[in-house]
Motif scaffolding. Structure first.
Motif, PDB file in Angstrom:
ATOM      1  N   VAL A  69       1.287  -0.993   0.276  1.00  0.00           N
ATOM      2  CA  VAL A  69      -0.258   0.499  -0.182  1.00  0.00           C
ATOM      3  C   VAL A  69       1.453   1.248   0.016  1.00  0.00           C
ATOM      4  N   ARG A  96       3.965  11.797   2.086  1.00  0.00           N
ATOM      5  CA  ARG A  96       2.991  10.276   1.330  1.00  0.00           C
ATOM      6  C   ARG A  96       3.743   8.913   2.599  1.00  0.00           C
ATOM      7  N   GLN A 121      -5.947  12.329  -3.602  1.00  0.00           N
ATOM      8  CA  GLN A 121      -5.645  11.171  -3.430  1.00  0.00           C
ATOM      9  C   GLN A 121      -5.076   9.631  -3.715  1.00  0.00           C
ATOM     10  N   CYS A 138      -5.545   0.443  -7.888  1.00  0.00           N
ATOM     11  CA  CYS A 138      -5.709   1.638  -7.885  1.00  0.00           C
ATOM     12  C   CYS A 138      -6.572   2.762  -7.500  1.00  0.00           C
ATOM     13  N   ASN A 167      -1.860   0.194  -4.220  1.00  0.00           N
ATOM     14  CA  ASN A 167      -2.084  -1.812  -3.454  1.00  0.00           C
ATOM     15  C   ASN A 167      -2.071  -2.727  -4.765  1.00  0.00           C
ATOM     16  N   SER A 196      -4.114   5.212  -4.002  1.00  0.00           N
ATOM     17  CA  SER A 196      -2.578   4.529  -3.287  1.00  0.00           C
ATOM     18  C   SER A 196      -2.785   3.174  -4.588  1.00  0.00           C
ATOM     19  N   SER A 205       0.526   5.576  -0.577  1.00  0.00           N
ATOM     20  CA  SER A 205      -0.648   6.468  -0.462  1.00  0.00           C
ATOM     21  C   SER A 205      -0.140   7.581  -0.696  1.00  0.00           C
TER      22      SER A 205
END
Length: 405
Positions: free
Chosen positions: A26, A36, A356, A368, A360, A358, A28
């Motif tokens: 993960v 981040r 935002q 994403c 993953n 992330s 982010s």
């Protein structure tokens, strides 16, 4: 030819060694957060052989990459290890270099003013990480420590605040020729000091992949090549459409230092009012502006609160397969993306700002999560870029509070 697996391989570079083969990931980032973060994990059958991963220690400098793309430069913050009768799990968590600005206080007010410090922005352990592709202004720092700043530019003060922690400030926005006086409050963190400095500027303050602090404006990173389209690349999506933080009237009140020609109510009753015509019933929010204010500043702050809170209503999150666009470029924050989602009501090819995201990795594959918001939610407004003159302020400040009712 680089395979799909290679360009999406997540690796950690620590002390010149590369660690990869993670089972879950993960990573982010966001324009509303100043650092981040990442968390990677590997599990091996007990007793297994995780010796090389258990060598990683909290506090070590780390560069996180996806393929050849650097996505985070910072520190390992924790290394949890757990096991049971069947397996051992090692996790490595970390954050951007800018984490020290969030966690730590500024030493400026605590160090004697006669003491000198060295500009660490050119001597830190990541000096060769940033390829120097950014054509933004790097803000220089002062050579001597000071308890406070008098008649200094905002970006200069921020650079001085960040310098003790080896953070370089990249300014992608025209803050203007605004000079200010500033003193660090005892006990406040560096990011709290920066927030006080920029609260009237409505700017985005975040970090980049190389651990620099970035002062920028919405959409400055450009446009995405791909769109987010329901039925094509979107796996799932959600939106709250929450009106609890939206008001019909926003009133910002403040005051500024008076003079022989500017005193009494003119100096002590600065106010700015913004009306949201889309709110049917009367809902009032009054915000007290801190520090030296003006009619132009309070009006800009009121307009920003109205725009930002209205934009939050249209915030949504879409999850897609993969981390890259069709051009093989990674999805990035602060870019403009076209959103076509008939289910959530974004049916007119609406342009949204990536707030935002992330990256993953799980047993389900690489996905994403992309959170977007209308870009006008971060609009600075003309009154903020061009503050009113003192004469204009006097004329405006004589107005009543009739718009509040």
């Amino acid at each position: 030819m680089t395979s799909e697996q290679d360009i999406n391989k997540v690796s950690l570079e620590v002390d010149g060694k590369i660690y990869d083969g993670w089972k879950s990931v993960v990573i982010s980032s966001g324009i509303d957060q100043i650092c981040r973060s990442f968390a990677v994990e590997i599990t091996d059958n007990f007793p297994g052989n995780l010796e090389k991963f258990t060598r990683l220690r909290s506090g070590q400098s780390v560069v996180v990459k996806i393929g050849t793309d650097t996505v985070c430069t910072g520190y390992i913050t924790s290394t949890p290890i757990s096991y049971d009768a069947k397996s051992v799990t090692v996790q490595v968590q970390g954050k951007s270099k800018t984490v020290d600005l969030v966690d730590c206080c500024s030493p400026w007010a605590a160090i004697a003013s006669s003491k000198e410090h060295t500009d660490t922005s050119n001597s830190d352990s990541w000096k060769d990480v940033d390829p120097g592709k950014n054509s933004v202004q790097t803000v220089s720092v002062s050579k001597k420590v000071s308890v406070s700043w008098h008649n200094q530019s905002t970006q200069k003060i921020i650079a001085d605040l960040c310098a003790p922690y080896g953070i370089t400030v990249k300014c992608q926005s025209d803050i203007g020729n605004k000079y200010t006086n500033f003193t660090v409050n005892p006990g406040e963190t560096v990011v709290e000091s920066i927030s006080r400095l920029l609260v009237k500027d409505n700017l985005i303050v975040t970090d980049d992949a190389f651990g620099n602090l970035v002062i920028t404006e919405p959409g400055k990173a450009g446009d995405c090549e791909d769109a987010l389209v329901t039925g094509e690349n979107v796996l799932s999506a959600s939106a709250n459409f929450d009106v609890s933080k939206i008001y019909s009237t926003y009133a910002v009140v403040g005051q500024h230092k008076g003079s022989d020609l500017d005193f009494g109510k003119q100096a002590s009753q600065d106010k700015g009012i913004a009306i949201d015509q889309n709110v049917d019933r009367y809902r009032l929010l009054v915000i007290k502006d801190t520090g030296q204010s003006s009619v132009g500043m309070t009006k800009s702050r009121a307009d920003f609160e109205r725009s930002y809170r209205s934009a939050q209503f249209s915030e949504s999150t879409h999850t897609i397969q993969g981390w890259r666009q069709s051009s093989k470029k990674l999805w990035e924050i602060n870019k403009i993306v076209r959103l076509i989602d008939n289910i959530l009501g974004f049916s007119s090819k609406k342009s949204q700002l990536i707030k935002q995201l992330s990256y993953n990795l799980s047993p389900s594959g690489t996905t994403c999560s992309i959170t977007t918001i209308p870009p006008e939610g971060y609009s600075r407004g003309e009154s903020n870029k061009n503050p009113k003159s003192q004469t204009e302020q006097k004329s405006s400040s004589s107005g009543s509070w009739a718009d509040v009712k």
